[in-house]
Design a protein around this motif. Structure first.
Motif, PDB file in Angstrom:
ATOM      1  N   ILE A  42       0.847  -1.192   0.000  1.00  0.00           N
ATOM      2  CA  ILE A  42       0.000   0.000   0.000  1.00  0.00           C
ATOM      3  C   ILE A  42       0.883   1.244   0.000  1.00  0.00           C
ATOM      4  CG2 ILE A  42      -1.712   1.301   1.315  1.00  0.00           C
ATOM      5  CD1 ILE A  42      -2.749  -1.401   2.355  1.00  0.00           C
ATOM      6  N   TYR A  74      -4.210   5.784  -4.082  1.00  0.00           N
ATOM      7  CA  TYR A  74      -5.153   4.761  -4.542  1.00  0.00           C
ATOM      8  C   TYR A  74      -5.943   4.161  -3.386  1.00  0.00           C
ATOM      9  CZ  TYR A  74      -6.195   2.169  -8.863  1.00  0.00           C
ATOM     10  OH  TYR A  74      -6.774   1.690 -10.010  1.00  0.00           O
ATOM     11  N   ASP A  75      -5.280   3.992  -2.230  1.00  0.00           N
ATOM     12  CA  ASP A  75      -5.927   3.335  -1.096  1.00  0.00           C
ATOM     13  C   ASP A  75      -6.561   4.321  -0.130  1.00  0.00           C
ATOM     14  OD1 ASP A  75      -5.137   0.248  -1.182  1.00  0.00           O
ATOM     15  OD2 ASP A  75      -3.448   1.415  -1.915  1.00  0.00           O
ATOM     16  N   TRP A 101      -8.334  -2.938   5.874  1.00  0.00           N
ATOM     17  CA  TRP A 101      -7.238  -2.079   6.311  1.00  0.00           C
ATOM     18  C   TRP A 101      -7.797  -0.772   6.859  1.00  0.00           C
ATOM     19  CZ3 TRP A 101      -4.745   2.407   3.999  1.00  0.00           C
ATOM     20  CH2 TRP A 101      -3.496   2.706   4.554  1.00  0.00           C
ATOM     21  N   LYS A 141     -12.745   4.376   0.889  1.00  0.00           N
ATOM     22  CA  LYS A 141     -11.804   3.548   0.137  1.00  0.00           C
ATOM     23  C   LYS A 141     -11.450   2.361   1.034  1.00  0.00           C
ATOM     24  CE  LYS A 141     -11.543   7.107  -2.715  1.00  0.00           C
ATOM     25  NZ  LYS A 141     -10.391   7.992  -2.700  1.00  0.00           N
ATOM     26  N   THR A 171      -9.619  -1.176   1.510  1.00  0.00           N
ATOM     27  CA  THR A 171      -8.632  -2.156   1.063  1.00  0.00           C
ATOM     28  C   THR A 171      -8.775  -3.400   1.931  1.00  0.00           C
ATOM     29  OG1 THR A 171      -7.095  -0.437   0.323  1.00  0.00           O
ATOM     30  CG2 THR A 171      -6.183  -2.623   0.750  1.00  0.00           C
ATOM     31  N   SER A 187      -3.925  -8.039  -0.986  1.00  0.00           N
ATOM     32  CA  SER A 187      -4.944  -7.022  -0.746  1.00  0.00           C
ATOM     33  C   SER A 187      -5.698  -6.739  -2.036  1.00  0.00           C
ATOM     34  CB  SER A 187      -4.301  -5.727  -0.223  1.00  0.00           C
ATOM     35  OG  SER A 187      -3.487  -5.131  -1.229  1.00  0.00           O
ATOM     36  N   PHE A 229      -8.986  -3.875  -3.503  1.00  0.00           N
ATOM     37  CA  PHE A 229      -9.495  -2.545  -3.198  1.00  0.00           C
ATOM     38  C   PHE A 229     -10.891  -2.362  -3.784  1.00  0.00           C
ATOM     39  CE2 PHE A 229      -9.757   1.912  -4.778  1.00  0.00           C
ATOM     40  CZ  PHE A 229      -9.751   2.568  -3.571  1.00  0.00           C
TER      41      PHE A 229
END
Length: 753
Positions: free
Chosen positions: A291, A337-338, A492, A533, A535, A575, A577
């Motif tokens: 990540i 992104y995460d 996450w 978001k 993950t 992971s 997403f």
């Protein structure tokens, strides 16, 4: 006049079918409304009015019928409370939809002013004819529906429906060409008359021009600027990759020093190449889940940036030629992104006016300005502080998180106190990248996506996304407790999660050295995780990079989910997403939880792959004899053997000094001054291309940089893995599989020595 679209009037009253004066009056009103051409939906009880309020997006208005009997001494408190909840729920999302009370003498006397002030009118049941009352209600309902459409979409609707013959491009002429072919008939029936009639070119004066921002297009851009709280806003129909290039070409010239997030989108690196800029990079953190974390606040210090410039031979030379010149632009990916966000106001305060322009790539963050949860964590909004001389740009993908069609994007600009955007100059760069034949449906979706976020509706939509995301996280933890003693997927995020509602914003701040994120000593209050978001973490690897004896690589989970109708956004090693956009519902995320439980059952039973992933096995029959757990263990074993979590972390954090300017390395490729170099001979060679592993889709090398040992080791791993596990190939853009001089293998185009 009848409405063009289906927006029924909702009539609520428990006496509609009663053989009473009230029942007769309500039925007569409904008949008069329907005679005028408006559909009426009936609800003959007052129970759960707040649930009905959720339907406000489908209605043209509400009429609540109450007679004096409803407000008897033993009923009044309950009726008033229910009506109050109904009105409050409607107004939480919609300030404008008409709400009428249709009552008798005592009705208004029993209602508090908090309810009365939210109504469009109180109508006495027996004072006017039903026809007159219907006309009064319908006037307000029609005015409401006709005001829904924002400027450009309204003009496009009118044009598509006025019956004009099309003599301009596109050549299908409003869809007529498709009707002349059998396959065209299929196309026409699938997409429909309206879409094809609305597909026009920029020669239609009444629709205005995207290219020079005039007419209804300009009105819509101004409307969107007001809604998003910026000084200037430009719609873009080619995606945020193009928006980024427009911003860069408006600000950056050959030889300019630019400061860039090392894990930026490849469109920023394309901009560096095209503009001839000299980049110095700010290095984000990463954890061993793969990540991408935040750039530490210390990296933004002017002294730190100065040291990076001094360490870069091309930047050092450019600064020596122009002493005192500021870097032209700083581009930061906001959010990652995460979902990791930066406190933008801290960045502005740190950099003050030492950078000419700040650019925040907010492709994944257009929702932030509409909810207080994200205060200070987005670039531009109403009332945000201004720099003295630094312009602030934000580029946003309305198609990613809001309701835009694919490729819908926008550029937001905040003027400085002493410097305003020169719109004419900016438009020269805009014209460099925008199509001269923009798709008008995409423009309309930009227009509508902005209008949907108008207060209070936008805040309600974002809050709903946050609540759904938190409910999903709570549901996943509940399942984990039920599987106590067995494995389950994690989500996450911070360890503390409130029992209901949104909880405390502070719980989502990334604290220094917290194990859950694994990004080390972060500055206080500088970073926030966006809860929408999500993950998901699969078993087999912890945040420190340690592999367990058994594991479940995420790629197997996401292929399983795809066969069961669930497509995720991004897949990592352990992971994957998902996003809770404004379009996500409880049904969707509950289905995901259910499918994950089905996967667990299949894994624990080592169910044969041909049974649980039949489409995958049809494509790759040599897996037919394996069970689901067998395949997971084989791939997990290879990941563990190659210590791939540490390798992928190290390759992104390794020092990479440029051997050529990116634009010069690209020019060598354009001239053919390159050679295709075999993977095992890459160390020390200068790449002519972007080398981009997917996931995460972040360029690992840019043109002009040299391959080092750790990057070559990763590519060797990819070669081994791709050979052994077809169907799960590591996709590396820029790594070519083919033959050179009759020798098959993997190759990269490098600058010729």
């Amino acid at each position: 006049m009848t409405m063009k679209f289906r927006f029924p009037l909702v009539l609520i009253g428990q006496h509609m079918r009663a053989d009473t004066a009230t029942g007769e009056s309500v039925r007569a009103l409904a008949a008069a409304i329907e005679h005028a051409g408006i559909e009426v939906q009936w609800l003959d009880h007052y129970d759960d009015l707040s649930a009905l309020a959720q339907q406000q997006n489908r209605a043209s208005g509400f009429v609540v019928a109450l007679d004096d009997a409803d407000l008897g001494n033993d009923k009044v408190d309950g009726v008033v409370a229910g009506l109050g909840d109904f009105v409050a729920t409607v107004r939480q999302r919609n300030n404008d939809i008409p709400i009428f009370l249709y009552g008798q003498t005592r009705t208004s006397q029993h209602l508090p002013k908090e309810i009365l002030k939210e109504l469009h009118g109180f109508i006495h049941m027996h004072e006017d004819t039903p026809e007159f009352v219907a006309r009064y209600i319908l006037r307000e309902a029609r005015a409401y529906v006709e005001a829904l459409t924002p400027p450009f979409f309204r003009a496009l609707l009118n044009y598509a429906q006025d019956g004009s013959y099309s003599w301009h491009c596109p050549g299908h002429s409003g869809g007529v060409a498709f009707l002349k072919s059998p396959v065209g008939q299929v196309f026409h029936q699938f997409f429909g008359e309206n879409m094809l009639r609305a597909d026009v070119c920029n020669s239609v004066d009444e629709l205005g021009q995207l290219l020079d921002h005039t007419g209804p297009v300009a009105a819509s851009e101004r409307n969107a600027a007001r809604i998003f709280g910026c000084d200037h806003l430009f719609f873009v129909t080619n995606g945020t990759s193009t928006s980024n290039k427009m911003v860069w070409h408006s600000a950056v010239a050959p030889g300019d020093i630019v400061v860039v997030d090392r894990n930026c989108h490849k469109s920023i690196l394309h901009s560096i190449i095209m503009c001839g800029a000299i980049p110095v990079f700010l290095m984000p953190t990463r954890n061993h889940f793969g990540i991408i974390g935040p750039i530490p606040l210390s990296e933004f210090e002017p002294a730190s940036i100065a040291r990076k410039i001094a360490a870069n031979p091309f930047a050092r030379e450019a600064l020596a030629a122009n002493p005192g010149r500021k870097p032209r632009i700083l581009t930061i990916t906001q959010s990652t992104y995460d979902g990791v966000l930066y406190n933008v106001e801290q960045i502005k305060a740190t950099l003050a006016d030492s950078i000419d322009c700040l650019h925040f790539d907010e492709a994944w963050l257009p929702h932030a300005t509409f909810h207080p949860f994200y205060r200070d964590m987005h670039a531009i909004g109403e009332g945000r502080p201004r720099s003295d001389t630094c312009l602030v740009f934000a580029t946003q993908s309305t198609h990613k998180m809001l309701a835009g069609l694919s490729q819908a994007s926008q550029i937001l600009v905040q003027d400085a106190k002493q410097r305003k955007l020169d719109r004419a100059r900016f438009n020269e760069s805009y014209l460099m990248h925008i199509s001269t034949s923009p798709q008008y449906a995409i423009i309309a979706s930009c227009d509508v996506a902005a209008a949907m976020m108008e207060a209070p509706g936008g805040t309600a939509l974002v809050e709903e996304s946050l609540r759904e995301a938190l409910d999903f996280r709570r549901a996943m933890r509940k399942v984990a407790k039920e599987y106590q003693g067995s494995w389950w997927f994690g989500v996450w995020g911070p360890e503390r999660l409130c029992d209901e509602g949104l909880g405390r914003r502070e719980d989502w701040l990334l604290g220094a050295n917290e194990r859950w994120h694994g990004f080390g000593n972060l500055a206080e209050g500088f970073n926030l995780l966006d809860p929408i978001k999500a993950t998901l973490i699969t078993p087999g690897l912890d945040v420190s990079g340690e592999f367990a004896e058994e594991g479940i690589p995420a790629a197997i989970v996401t292929k399983y989910l795809a066969e069961h109708g669930i497509i995720v956004e991004k897949t990592g090693l352990y992971s994957f997403f998902i996003m809770f956009t404004i379009g996500i519902t409880k049904g969707r995320w509950n289905t995901l939880v259910t499918e994950l439980e089905q996967f667990k059952d299949a894994f624990d039973a080592n169910s044969p792959l041909w049974r649980v992933m039949p489409a995958f096995v049809d494509k790759h029959p040599h897996y037919r004899q394996l069970g689901l757990k067998d395949l997971c263990q084989q791939i997990h074993g290879v990941y563990r053997e190659h210590d791939i979590a540490r390798l992928t972390t190290e390759m992104y954090l390794s020092d990479l000094l440029p051997a050529l300017k990116p634009t010069d390395a690209h020019a060598r490729m354009a001239r053919g001054e390159v050679e295709r170099v075999a993977l095992d001979q890459l160390e020390g060679r200068i790449t002519a291309i972007l080398l981009t592993p997917y996931p995460p889709g972040i360029p690992l090398l840019i043109p002009g940089e040299r391959f080092n040992r750790v990057i070559v080791d990763y590519l060797r791993f990819a070669r081994v893995f791709n050979t052994r596990f077809p169907g799960f190939e590591t996709d590396v853009h820029g790594l070519v599989k083919g033959e050179v001089d009759g020798q098959p293998g993997y190759y990269v185009d490098c600058v010729r020595d």
